[in-house]
Design a protein around this motif. Structure first.
Motif, PDB file in Angstrom:
ATOM      1  N   GLU A 229      -1.951   1.182 -10.842  1.00  0.00           N
ATOM      2  CA  GLU A 229      -2.542  -0.105 -11.203  1.00  0.00           C
ATOM      3  C   GLU A 229      -2.310  -1.139 -10.111  1.00  0.00           C
ATOM      4  OE1 GLU A 229      -1.488  -1.508 -15.044  1.00  0.00           O
ATOM      5  OE2 GLU A 229      -2.232   0.274 -16.089  1.00  0.00           O
ATOM      6  N   ARG A 230      -1.082  -1.199  -9.611  1.00  0.00           N
ATOM      7  CA  ARG A 230      -0.815  -2.166  -8.539  1.00  0.00           C
ATOM      8  C   ARG A 230      -1.420  -1.700  -7.219  1.00  0.00           C
ATOM      9  NH1 ARG A 230       5.150  -4.645  -8.471  1.00  0.00           N
ATOM     10  NH2 ARG A 230       5.854  -2.480  -8.637  1.00  0.00           N
ATOM     11  N   PHE A 231      -1.463  -0.388  -7.003  1.00  0.00           N
ATOM     12  CA  PHE A 231      -2.079   0.127  -5.784  1.00  0.00           C
ATOM     13  C   PHE A 231      -3.538  -0.305  -5.684  1.00  0.00           C
ATOM     14  CE2 PHE A 231      -3.997   3.888  -3.464  1.00  0.00           C
ATOM     15  CZ  PHE A 231      -3.536   3.513  -2.214  1.00  0.00           C
ATOM     16  N   ALA A 232      -4.220  -0.356  -6.800  1.00  0.00           N
ATOM     17  CA  ALA A 232      -5.631  -0.765  -6.789  1.00  0.00           C
ATOM     18  C   ALA A 232      -5.809  -2.202  -6.323  1.00  0.00           C
ATOM     19  CB  ALA A 232      -6.227  -0.587  -8.186  1.00  0.00           C
ATOM     20  N   THR A 233      -4.777  -3.040  -6.459  1.00  0.00           N
ATOM     21  CA  THR A 233      -4.921  -4.461  -6.128  1.00  0.00           C
ATOM     22  C   THR A 233      -4.884  -4.735  -4.634  1.00  0.00           C
ATOM     23  OG1 THR A 233      -2.532  -4.977  -6.239  1.00  0.00           O
ATOM     24  CG2 THR A 233      -3.786  -5.052  -8.306  1.00  0.00           C
ATOM     25  N   VAL A 234      -4.498  -3.767  -3.796  1.00  0.00           N
ATOM     26  CA  VAL A 234      -4.442  -4.033  -2.356  1.00  0.00           C
ATOM     27  C   VAL A 234      -5.823  -3.947  -1.709  1.00  0.00           C
ATOM     28  CG1 VAL A 234      -2.092  -3.116  -2.259  1.00  0.00           C
ATOM     29  CG2 VAL A 234      -4.006  -1.650  -1.572  1.00  0.00           C
ATOM     30  N   TRP A 235      -6.797  -3.380  -2.413  1.00  0.00           N
ATOM     31  CA  TRP A 235      -8.111  -3.116  -1.834  1.00  0.00           C
ATOM     32  C   TRP A 235      -9.098  -4.231  -2.124  1.00  0.00           C
ATOM     33  CZ3 TRP A 235      -8.414   0.973   1.340  1.00  0.00           C
ATOM     34  CH2 TRP A 235      -7.486   1.998   1.190  1.00  0.00           C
TER      35      TRP A 235
ATOM     36  N   PHE B  54     -10.519   7.202  -3.832  1.00  0.00           N
ATOM     37  CA  PHE B  54      -9.261   7.593  -3.202  1.00  0.00           C
ATOM     38  C   PHE B  54      -8.103   7.469  -4.181  1.00  0.00           C
ATOM     39  CE2 PHE B  54      -5.469   6.332  -0.670  1.00  0.00           C
ATOM     40  CZ  PHE B  54      -5.270   7.534  -0.017  1.00  0.00           C
ATOM     41  N   ILE B  55      -8.098   6.406  -4.955  1.00  0.00           N
ATOM     42  CA  ILE B  55      -7.044   6.232  -5.951  1.00  0.00           C
ATOM     43  C   ILE B  55      -7.086   7.375  -6.961  1.00  0.00           C
ATOM     44  CG2 ILE B  55      -6.214   4.746  -7.817  1.00  0.00           C
ATOM     45  CD1 ILE B  55      -7.399   2.371  -6.162  1.00  0.00           C
ATOM     46  N   ALA B  56      -8.279   7.735  -7.411  1.00  0.00           N
ATOM     47  CA  ALA B  56      -8.417   8.790  -8.419  1.00  0.00           C
ATOM     48  C   ALA B  56      -7.931  10.135  -7.899  1.00  0.00           C
ATOM     49  CB  ALA B  56      -9.869   8.884  -8.878  1.00  0.00           C
ATOM     50  N   VAL B  57      -8.329  10.508  -6.674  1.00  0.00           N
ATOM     51  CA  VAL B  57      -7.926  11.820  -6.158  1.00  0.00           C
ATOM     52  C   VAL B  57      -6.450  11.818  -5.767  1.00  0.00           C
ATOM     53  CG1 VAL B  57     -10.249  12.454  -5.445  1.00  0.00           C
ATOM     54  CG2 VAL B  57      -8.759  11.284  -3.818  1.00  0.00           C
TER      55      VAL B  57
ATOM     56  N   TRP C 209       0.846  -1.211   0.000  1.00  0.00           N
ATOM     57  CA  TRP C 209       0.000   0.000   0.000  1.00  0.00           C
ATOM     58  C   TRP C 209       0.870   1.246   0.000  1.00  0.00           C
ATOM     59  CZ3 TRP C 209      -0.888   4.575   2.229  1.00  0.00           C
ATOM     60  CH2 TRP C 209      -2.149   5.172   2.115  1.00  0.00           C
ATOM     61  N   ALA C 210       1.824   1.308   0.943  1.00  0.00           N
ATOM     62  CA  ALA C 210       2.654   2.512   1.078  1.00  0.00           C
ATOM     63  C   ALA C 210       3.587   2.699  -0.112  1.00  0.00           C
ATOM     64  CB  ALA C 210       3.455   2.436   2.379  1.00  0.00           C
ATOM     65  N   LEU C 211       4.224   1.643  -0.539  1.00  0.00           N
ATOM     66  CA  LEU C 211       5.205   1.758  -1.619  1.00  0.00           C
ATOM     67  C   LEU C 211       4.542   2.111  -2.952  1.00  0.00           C
ATOM     68  CD1 LEU C 211       7.453  -1.221  -0.588  1.00  0.00           C
ATOM     69  CD2 LEU C 211       8.203   1.140  -0.763  1.00  0.00           C
ATOM     70  N   TRP C 212       3.453   1.421  -3.265  1.00  0.00           N
ATOM     71  CA  TRP C 212       2.816   1.664  -4.565  1.00  0.00           C
ATOM     72  C   TRP C 212       2.104   3.007  -4.601  1.00  0.00           C
ATOM     73  CZ3 TRP C 212       0.611  -3.988  -4.868  1.00  0.00           C
ATOM     74  CH2 TRP C 212       1.666  -4.853  -5.202  1.00  0.00           C
TER      75      TRP C 212
ATOM     76  N   TRP D 118      -8.075  14.195   4.873  1.00  0.00           N
ATOM     77  CA  TRP D 118      -8.576  15.003   3.753  1.00  0.00           C
ATOM     78  C   TRP D 118      -9.511  14.257   2.820  1.00  0.00           C
ATOM     79  CZ3 TRP D 118      -7.196  13.201  -1.120  1.00  0.00           C
ATOM     80  CH2 TRP D 118      -6.183  12.227  -1.137  1.00  0.00           C
ATOM     81  N   PHE D 119      -9.765  12.970   3.090  1.00  0.00           N
ATOM     82  CA  PHE D 119     -10.607  12.164   2.212  1.00  0.00           C
ATOM     83  C   PHE D 119     -11.285  11.066   3.014  1.00  0.00           C
ATOM     84  CE2 PHE D 119     -11.444   8.413  -0.301  1.00  0.00           C
ATOM     85  CZ  PHE D 119     -12.096   8.928  -1.411  1.00  0.00           C
ATOM     86  N   GLN D 120     -12.566  10.820   2.695  1.00  0.00           N
ATOM     87  CA  GLN D 120     -13.302   9.690   3.261  1.00  0.00           C
ATOM     88  C   GLN D 120     -14.198   9.150   2.162  1.00  0.00           C
ATOM     89  OE1 GLN D 120     -14.144  12.965   4.965  1.00  0.00           O
ATOM     90  NE2 GLN D 120     -12.013  12.801   5.627  1.00  0.00           N
ATOM     91  N   GLY D 121     -13.959   7.908   1.739  1.00  0.00           N
ATOM     92  CA  GLY D 121     -14.799   7.357   0.687  1.00  0.00           C
ATOM     93  C   GLY D 121     -14.261   6.066   0.120  1.00  0.00           C
ATOM     94  N   PRO D 122     -14.899   5.569  -0.953  1.00  0.00           N
ATOM     95  CA  PRO D 122     -14.489   4.297  -1.562  1.00  0.00           C
ATOM     96  C   PRO D 122     -13.059   4.339  -2.076  1.00  0.00           C
ATOM     97  CG  PRO D 122     -16.671   4.964  -2.331  1.00  0.00           C
ATOM     98  CD  PRO D 122     -16.109   6.131  -1.582  1.00  0.00           C
ATOM     99  N   ALA D 123     -12.425   3.172  -2.071  1.00  0.00           N
ATOM    100  CA  ALA D 123     -11.024   3.083  -2.478  1.00  0.00           C
ATOM    101  C   ALA D 123     -10.817   3.575  -3.904  1.00  0.00           C
ATOM    102  CB  ALA D 123     -10.535   1.641  -2.342  1.00  0.00           C
ATOM    103  N   ALA D 124     -11.752   3.280  -4.802  1.00  0.00           N
ATOM    104  CA  ALA D 124     -11.593   3.703  -6.194  1.00  0.00           C
ATOM    105  C   ALA D 124     -11.518   5.225  -6.299  1.00  0.00           C
ATOM    106  CB  ALA D 124     -12.743   3.160  -7.041  1.00  0.00           C
TER     107      ALA D 124
END
Length: 209
Positions: free
Chosen positions: A28-34, A53-56, A18-21, A45-51
């Motif tokens: 792309e790989r960060f999305a796979t941890v969720w 969070f990845i976008a912002v 999670w931290a490294l990616w 600064w953010f509360q919401g779905p992982a998808a």
């Protein structure tokens, strides 16, 4: 069936990935941890779905927002295909505040609700616990003048982090879990209920005020 030791190693790897990616912008790989169905992230600064969070996070990364993570000790409570992990961490953000370049460092823990999905551990909910923070000018001779009213808006655990992020244009949530208090006790109860088989990993929308 994996052994408990293999599960612990896999969960530690999950948190490290999670931290490294994320910090490297490897989206792309960060999305796979969720967890693909229910992944949820809470931050100052953010509360919401992982998808989302990845976008912002990707948008901020592309415009030069500098938020980095370092990890320390790790522990995991595992019951069958569910786990709750805690990992010591620091959040490091560099920004310009009222013309002065500063570094803010927040120390705390990542508190993760995890589930095994198709044989792989995934993060269902991440809730940081904010224990203490500090702010330093990058140039030691500089003297940033902080607004005491804005500073006091945030809990002691992420007071300076919240200040810097607000100045950077983020909307920062107050009342998130700290080292002690009702909010973090509720989080621990939600973790225990998750391991006991609750239908959901607590109510992340209630985290903070």
């Amino acid at each position: 069936m994996t052994t408990n030791r293999e599960d612990r190693l896999a969960l530690r790897e999950l948190v490290e990935n999670w931290a490294l990616w994320r910090d490297a912008g490897d989206w792309e790989r960060f999305a796979t941890v969720w967890d693909p169905a229910e992944g949820w992230m809470t931050a100052t600064w953010f509360q919401g779905p992982a998808a989302e969070f990845i976008a912002v996070s990707r948008a901020g990364f592309d415009r030069g927002v500098s938020i980095l993570h370092f990890l320390g000790g790790h522990t995991a409570d595992i019951v069958g295909d569910r786990a709750v992990t805690q990992t010591k961490m620091t959040i490091n953000q560099r920004a310009v505040v009222d013309g002065v370049e500063v570094d803010v460092v927040c120390t705390g823990r990542f508190y993760d609700f995890c589930r095994r999905v198709d044989g792989q551990w995934k993060i269902v909910r991440r809730q940081p616990i904010y224990e203490k923070d500090r702010l330093d000018p990058v140039d030691p001779s500089a003297r940033p003048k902080l607004d005491p009213e804005l500073l006091e808006r945030f809990p002691a655990g992420y007071r300076h982090l919240g200040y810097v992020q607000t100045k950077a244009g983020f909307t920062v949530k107050t009342g998130l879990p700290g080292l002690t208090g009702e909010t973090v006790r509720r989080l621990y109860d939600e973790g225990a209920n998750w391991l006991a088989g609750s239908a959901t990993p607590g109510d992340p929308r209630r985290a903070g005020s």
